[in-house]
Motif scaffolding. Structure first.
Motif, PDB file in Angstrom:
ATOM      1  N   TYR A 181      23.381  42.931  14.077  1.00 43.90           N
ATOM      2  CA  TYR A 181      22.432  41.819  14.257  1.00 43.90           C
ATOM      3  C   TYR A 181      23.116  40.493  14.600  1.00 43.90           C
ATOM      4  N   GLU A 182      24.444  40.528  14.750  1.00 47.67           N
ATOM      5  CA  GLU A 182      25.175  39.327  15.152  1.00 47.67           C
ATOM      6  C   GLU A 182      24.653  38.816  16.498  1.00 47.67           C
ATOM      7  N   GLY A 183      24.364  37.532  16.544  1.00 56.61           N
ATOM      8  CA  GLY A 183      23.893  36.915  17.785  1.00 56.61           C
ATOM      9  C   GLY A 183      22.419  37.131  18.077  1.00 56.61           C
ATOM     10  N   ARG A 184      21.730  37.856  17.212  1.00 59.38           N
ATOM     11  CA  ARG A 184      20.298  38.118  17.437  1.00 59.38           C
ATOM     12  C   ARG A 184      19.454  37.177  16.583  1.00 59.38           C
ATOM     13  N   ARG A 185      18.223  36.949  17.018  1.00 63.40           N
ATOM     14  CA  ARG A 185      17.296  36.096  16.281  1.00 63.40           C
ATOM     15  C   ARG A 185      16.387  36.968  15.419  1.00 63.40           C
ATOM     16  N   THR A 186      15.963  36.426  14.292  1.00 61.46           N
ATOM     17  CA  THR A 186      15.103  37.180  13.370  1.00 61.46           C
ATOM     18  C   THR A 186      13.864  37.700  14.074  1.00 61.46           C
ATOM     19  N   GLU A 187      13.240  36.870  14.924  1.00 67.09           N
ATOM     20  CA  GLU A 187      12.007  37.319  15.590  1.00 67.09           C
ATOM     21  C   GLU A 187      12.257  38.519  16.506  1.00 67.09           C
ATOM     22  N   ASP A 188      13.436  38.600  17.126  1.00 72.42           N
ATOM     23  CA  ASP A 188      13.760  39.746  17.978  1.00 72.42           C
ATOM     24  C   ASP A 188      14.010  41.000  17.138  1.00 72.42           C
ATOM     25  N   ILE A 189      14.648  40.811  15.988  1.00 71.07           N
ATOM     26  CA  ILE A 189      14.867  41.942  15.076  1.00 71.07           C
ATOM     27  C   ILE A 189      13.514  42.438  14.553  1.00 71.07           C
ATOM     28  N   HIS A 190      12.619  41.503  14.238  1.00 74.49           N
ATOM     29  CA  HIS A 190      11.288  41.888  13.738  1.00 74.49           C
ATOM     30  C   HIS A 190      10.474  42.641  14.777  1.00 74.49           C
ATOM     31  N   ALA A 191      10.751  42.461  16.037  1.00 78.94           N
ATOM     32  CA  ALA A 191      10.058  43.225  17.081  1.00 78.94           C
ATOM     33  C   ALA A 191      10.379  44.715  16.952  1.00 78.94           C
ATOM     34  N   GLU A 192      11.578  45.021  16.432  1.00 78.90           N
ATOM     35  CA  GLU A 192      11.989  46.416  16.210  1.00 78.90           C
ATOM     36  C   GLU A 192      11.755  46.869  14.773  1.00 78.90           C
ATOM     37  N   ARG A 193      11.972  45.943  13.825  1.00 80.55           N
ATOM     38  CA  ARG A 193      11.842  46.246  12.381  1.00 80.55           C
ATOM     39  C   ARG A 193      10.994  45.156  11.740  1.00 80.55           C
ATOM     40  N   PRO A 194       9.661  45.285  11.833  1.00 81.38           N
ATOM     41  CA  PRO A 194       8.777  44.200  11.376  1.00 81.38           C
ATOM     42  C   PRO A 194       8.956  43.808   9.914  1.00 81.38           C
TER      43      PRO A 194
END
Length: 198
Positions: free
Chosen positions: A90-103
């Motif tokens: 998850y380095e360099g990623r934003r929480t909202e982008d991670i939530h798109a995959e893992r809500p």
């Protein structure tokens, strides 16, 4: 006359391009932005008149530079345990982008694949807390937001998960201390940014 109880001051590093964009910045060693440098200098004014037995900084340049600009570079000791959370995949990623995959993903509960679990960060924080409690006098620490939140939770005897409730802004100053004759760890000051300009 009783001496004032020791205080642990926590300075979060100044702004970087990734803290501005909301990208998780763990071990990626980014410099401060121009505004980040300016606000780090303002920490010097905020800390004026305070004296510290020891000063520690994370080895990452955003913390080291903040420490230098705040006027404590010559006094600081690098502590590898103060490094930011390892975000792994998850380095360099934003929480909202991670939530798109893992809500339902929550950093302080779930940690990061290929990175650190909350428990591992808690172990590092516990080592720091143990060392801090052995120092007779006030201490100043320069580190990163998520690690400082876990450190504060552990100072209070709470699980790393409790760090999710402790928001920290860049170039902020917080303070951990005690009441009741050093028997009760407390938060004395949290996320003070009055010294920081827009």
């Amino acid at each position: 006359m009783n001496e004032a109880p020791p205080v642990v001051y926590l300075a979060r590093h100044g702004e970087t391009v990734w803290s501005l964009s909301g990208q998780h910045t763990g071990l990626t060693d980014l410099p401060l932005t121009e505004r980040g440098e300016r606000n780090a200098r303002r920490l010097a004014d905020r800390l004026e008149g305070l004296s510290f037995k020891r000063v520690f900084t994370s080895p990452l340049q955003r913390a080291v530079r903040t420490c230098e600009l705040a006027g404590f570079g010559a006094q600081a000791e690098v502590d590898r345990d103060l490094v930011e959370w390892n975000y792994g995949e998850y380095e360099g990623r934003r929480t909202e982008d991670i939530h798109a995959e893992r809500p339902d993903w929550q950093l302080f509960r779930d940690g990061c694949p290929g990175g650190e679990s909350p428990g591992r960060v808690g172990v590092r924080a516990d080592r720091v807390v143990k060392r801090l409690r052995e120092i007779a006098g006030s201490v100043l620490i320069f580190s990163s937001g998520h690690f400082l939140r876990v450190l504060s939770a552990r100072w209070l005897g709470l699980e790393p998960l409790a760090g999710k409730y402790l928001l920290l802004s860049t170039a902020s100053l917080s303070a951990l201390g005690y009441e009741h004759n050093l028997s009760q760890p407390v938060i004395q000051l949290w996320n003070d940014t009055n010294h920081v300009g827009s």
